[in-house]
Design an enzyme around this catalytic site. Structure first.
Site, PDB file in Angstrom:
ATOM      1  N   GLU A 120       2.860  -1.743  -2.383  1.00 17.17           N
ATOM      2  CA  GLU A 120       3.823  -2.069  -3.448  1.00 17.17           C
ATOM      3  C   GLU A 120       4.033  -3.588  -3.520  1.00 17.17           C
ATOM      4  O   GLU A 120       4.224  -4.136  -4.601  1.00 17.17           O
ATOM      5  CB  GLU A 120       5.154  -1.340  -3.252  1.00 17.17           C
ATOM      6  CG  GLU A 120       5.079   0.192  -3.198  1.00 17.17           C
ATOM      7  CD  GLU A 120       4.413   0.860  -4.403  1.00 17.17           C
ATOM      8  OE1 GLU A 120       4.063   0.166  -5.378  1.00 17.17           O
ATOM      9  OE2 GLU A 120       4.220   2.090  -4.360  1.00 17.17           O
TER      10      GLU A 120
ATOM     11  N   HIS B 121       1.219  -4.884  -5.475  1.00 19.49           N
ATOM     12  CA  HIS B 121       1.422  -4.616  -6.906  1.00 19.49           C
ATOM     13  C   HIS B 121       2.440  -5.594  -7.497  1.00 19.49           C
ATOM     14  O   HIS B 121       2.266  -6.090  -8.605  1.00 19.49           O
ATOM     15  CB  HIS B 121       1.883  -3.177  -7.137  1.00 19.49           C
ATOM     16  CG  HIS B 121       0.901  -2.152  -6.642  1.00 19.49           C
ATOM     17  ND1 HIS B 121       1.163  -0.812  -6.599  1.00 19.49           N
ATOM     18  CD2 HIS B 121      -0.369  -2.298  -6.156  1.00 19.49           C
ATOM     19  CE1 HIS B 121       0.106  -0.169  -6.117  1.00 19.49           C
ATOM     20  NE2 HIS B 121      -0.824  -1.051  -5.828  1.00 19.49           N
TER      21      HIS B 121
ATOM     22  N   TYR C 124       1.056 -12.786 -10.567  1.00 23.17           N
ATOM     23  CA  TYR C 124      -0.235 -13.398 -10.897  1.00 23.17           C
ATOM     24  C   TYR C 124      -0.523 -13.320 -12.402  1.00 23.17           C
ATOM     25  O   TYR C 124      -0.967 -14.294 -13.015  1.00 23.17           O
ATOM     26  CB  TYR C 124      -1.306 -12.671 -10.075  1.00 23.17           C
ATOM     27  CG  TYR C 124      -2.735 -13.137 -10.255  1.00 23.17           C
ATOM     28  CD1 TYR C 124      -3.121 -14.446  -9.943  1.00 23.17           C
ATOM     29  CD2 TYR C 124      -3.723 -12.248 -10.701  1.00 23.17           C
ATOM     30  CE1 TYR C 124      -4.451 -14.848 -10.077  1.00 23.17           C
ATOM     31  CE2 TYR C 124      -5.040 -12.638 -10.836  1.00 23.17           C
ATOM     32  CZ  TYR C 124      -5.407 -13.939 -10.523  1.00 23.17           C
ATOM     33  OH  TYR C 124      -6.713 -14.330 -10.670  1.00 23.17           O
TER      34      TYR C 124
ATOM     35  N   GLU D 232       6.057   7.502  -9.755  1.00 22.97           N
ATOM     36  CA  GLU D 232       4.662   7.096  -9.545  1.00 22.97           C
ATOM     37  C   GLU D 232       3.670   8.024 -10.227  1.00 22.97           C
ATOM     38  O   GLU D 232       2.549   7.629 -10.490  1.00 22.97           O
ATOM     39  CB  GLU D 232       4.367   7.037  -8.041  1.00 22.97           C
ATOM     40  CG  GLU D 232       5.345   6.145  -7.312  1.00 22.97           C
ATOM     41  CD  GLU D 232       4.875   5.747  -5.935  1.00 22.97           C
ATOM     42  OE1 GLU D 232       4.990   6.572  -5.018  1.00 22.97           O
ATOM     43  OE2 GLU D 232       4.382   4.620  -5.803  1.00 22.97           O
TER      44      GLU D 232
ATOM     45  N   GLU E 245      -1.939   4.287  -6.682  1.00 25.86           N
ATOM     46  CA  GLU E 245      -0.862   5.217  -7.036  1.00 25.86           C
ATOM     47  C   GLU E 245      -1.309   6.674  -6.870  1.00 25.86           C
ATOM     48  O   GLU E 245      -0.494   7.551  -6.588  1.00 25.86           O
ATOM     49  CB  GLU E 245      -0.357   4.977  -8.469  1.00 25.86           C
ATOM     50  CG  GLU E 245       0.281   3.608  -8.705  1.00 25.86           C
ATOM     51  CD  GLU E 245       1.441   3.269  -7.782  1.00 25.86           C
ATOM     52  OE1 GLU E 245       2.052   4.183  -7.189  1.00 25.86           O
ATOM     53  OE2 GLU E 245       1.747   2.069  -7.638  1.00 25.86           O
TER      54      GLU E 245
ATOM     55  N   HIS F   4      -0.505   7.385  -3.386  1.00 21.82           N
ATOM     56  CA  HIS F   4       0.951   7.495  -3.181  1.00 21.82           C
ATOM     57  C   HIS F   4       1.443   8.863  -3.647  1.00 21.82           C
ATOM     58  O   HIS F   4       2.232   9.531  -2.974  1.00 21.82           O
ATOM     59  CB  HIS F   4       1.717   6.413  -3.970  1.00 21.82           C
ATOM     60  CG  HIS F   4       1.330   5.016  -3.587  1.00 21.82           C
ATOM     61  ND1 HIS F   4       1.814   3.904  -4.233  1.00 21.82           N
ATOM     62  CD2 HIS F   4       0.485   4.545  -2.626  1.00 21.82           C
ATOM     63  CE1 HIS F   4       1.296   2.810  -3.680  1.00 21.82           C
ATOM     64  NE2 HIS F   4       0.492   3.180  -2.710  1.00 21.82           N
TER      65      HIS F   4
HETATM   66 MN    MN Z   1       3.274   3.216  -5.636  1.00 25.67          MN
HETATM   67 FE    FE Z   2       2.825   0.567  -7.019  1.00 20.34          FE
END
Ligand code: MN
Ligand code: FE
Length: 332
Positions: free
Chosen positions: A105, A108, A114, A178, A212, A215
């Site tokens: 995370e 991410h 960025y 998610e 993801e 996850h």
């Molecule tokens: Mn995630």
């Molecule tokens: Fe994420």
């Protein structure tokens, strides 16, 4: 004996012998997927973004809305894991995975820093969209609401009501946040990539999608394990509540998609995204042992190809191999 919840006599530092192999498999899959946003060049994106008439107003809106949602959603997810889930999930295999997920995370979150930096976006505009854009705010509010009760310092997972509350919130974080709230954005940004526009940002979304997927798989296995070990919580009434919560998530995601794509672009329109989100909603329900609610077909079979590619030879392989080589060299 190890169990997922309320194992007060089990040492949270004693990971071996492993009971929940699936948690360790997800951990390893996460490590094999290692990436950082700076590896992806942004030059083409910067040129297209800044070029007059490079992108039309609708395309720009769709990109901004998705950057606005994802930029804050990633840290929201990280905070949920670290502040509420980790405290109650004392099982060492699961904690090992949560530490890995928390790092992803962070990657991410870094990705959207960025993107903002490279495209020269106004950070106040992007990072306030979760407050200023109602369709984004509605999604975030829905998930934030789910943390309230388990963030209460007096909350424990002891007893049927509390276990149900905890599972309900896990469904909120993993299945809805998610597994549903990211997916209209994935479909939109990856279809932009397929039309060869904003290829750097698109590739970053592809990497995030791959993370993801893991996850969501961890969260679903976790929910299924808790239910299996505590079958008394899985009443018809509770199943109906969980199903309603997932359906509410699908509804919010469809509203968000309509707001992102008020006129439709690149052969995508809000109606197709609605069908896609219903298809995704059904898959999420089935993954945690609930009956489908919609019966919709997948209008974007290419999306499942991207997700399913992860196990086979694919566009990530070169990079993954490079990482492995780097690891080996580091040991020499
Ligand atoms: Mn995630
Ligand atoms: Fe994420």
């Amino acid at each position: 004996m190890k169990q997922m919840l309320n194992a007060s006599e089990v040492d949270p530092n004693k990971i071996l012998p492993i009971k929940y192999e699936w948690a360790r498999t997800h951990y390893k899959n996460g490590v094999n997927n290692n990436w950082v946003p700076e590896e992806i060049p942004m030059q083409q994106d910067i040129e297209l973004w800044k070029k007059k008439d490079g992108l039309n107003e609708d395309e720009k809106r769709m990109i901004m809305w998705n950057l606005g949602f994802f930029s804050t959603a990633e840290s929201l997810t990280a905070n949920n894991i670290v502040l509420s889930i980790y405290r109650h999930l004392t099982n060492p295999e699961s904690r090992q995975y949560l530490l890995r997920q928390a790092y992803e995370e962070a990657v991410h979150t870094e990705t959207f820093i960025y993107c903002c930096d490279s495209l020269g976006l106004d950070p106040d505009e992007v990072y306030n969209m979760y407050v200023n854009i109602p369709s984004i705010k509605a999604k975030d509010d829905y998930v934030v609401d789910l943390t309230k009760s388990i963030l209460d310092p007096n909350f424990t997972t002891v007893g049927i009501d509390n276990m149900q509350r905890f599972v309900y919130d896990l469904v909120g974080y993993y299945v809805i946040m998610e597994g549903i709230f990211f997916y209209a954005g994935f479909a939109m940004m990856l279809s932009l990539l397929r039309s060869n526009k904003m290829v750097g940002v698109g590739e970053q979304f592809q990497y995030i999608l791959r993370d993801e997927t893991v996850h969501l798989a961890f969260g679903s296995d976790l929910i299924n394990t808790i239910v299996q070990e505590n079958p008394e919580i899985w009443t018809d009434k509770f199943k109906a509540e969980v199903t309603d919560s997932i359906k509410k998530g699908v509804e919010l995601e469809v509203m968000y998609a309509k707001d992102c794509l008020p006129r439709g672009i690149m052969g995508l329109n809000a109606e197709m995204i609605k069908e896609y989100m219903q298809y995704i909603g059904d898959r999420r329900l089935e993954r945690i042992g609930l009956a489908k609610a919609y019966g919709s077909e997948n209008p974007f079979p290419w999306m499942s190809e991207i997700v399913d590619l992860k196990k086979e030879k694919n566009f990530f392989e070169t990079r993954v191999t490079e990482y492995k080589h780097r690891g080996e060299l580091a040991w020499d």
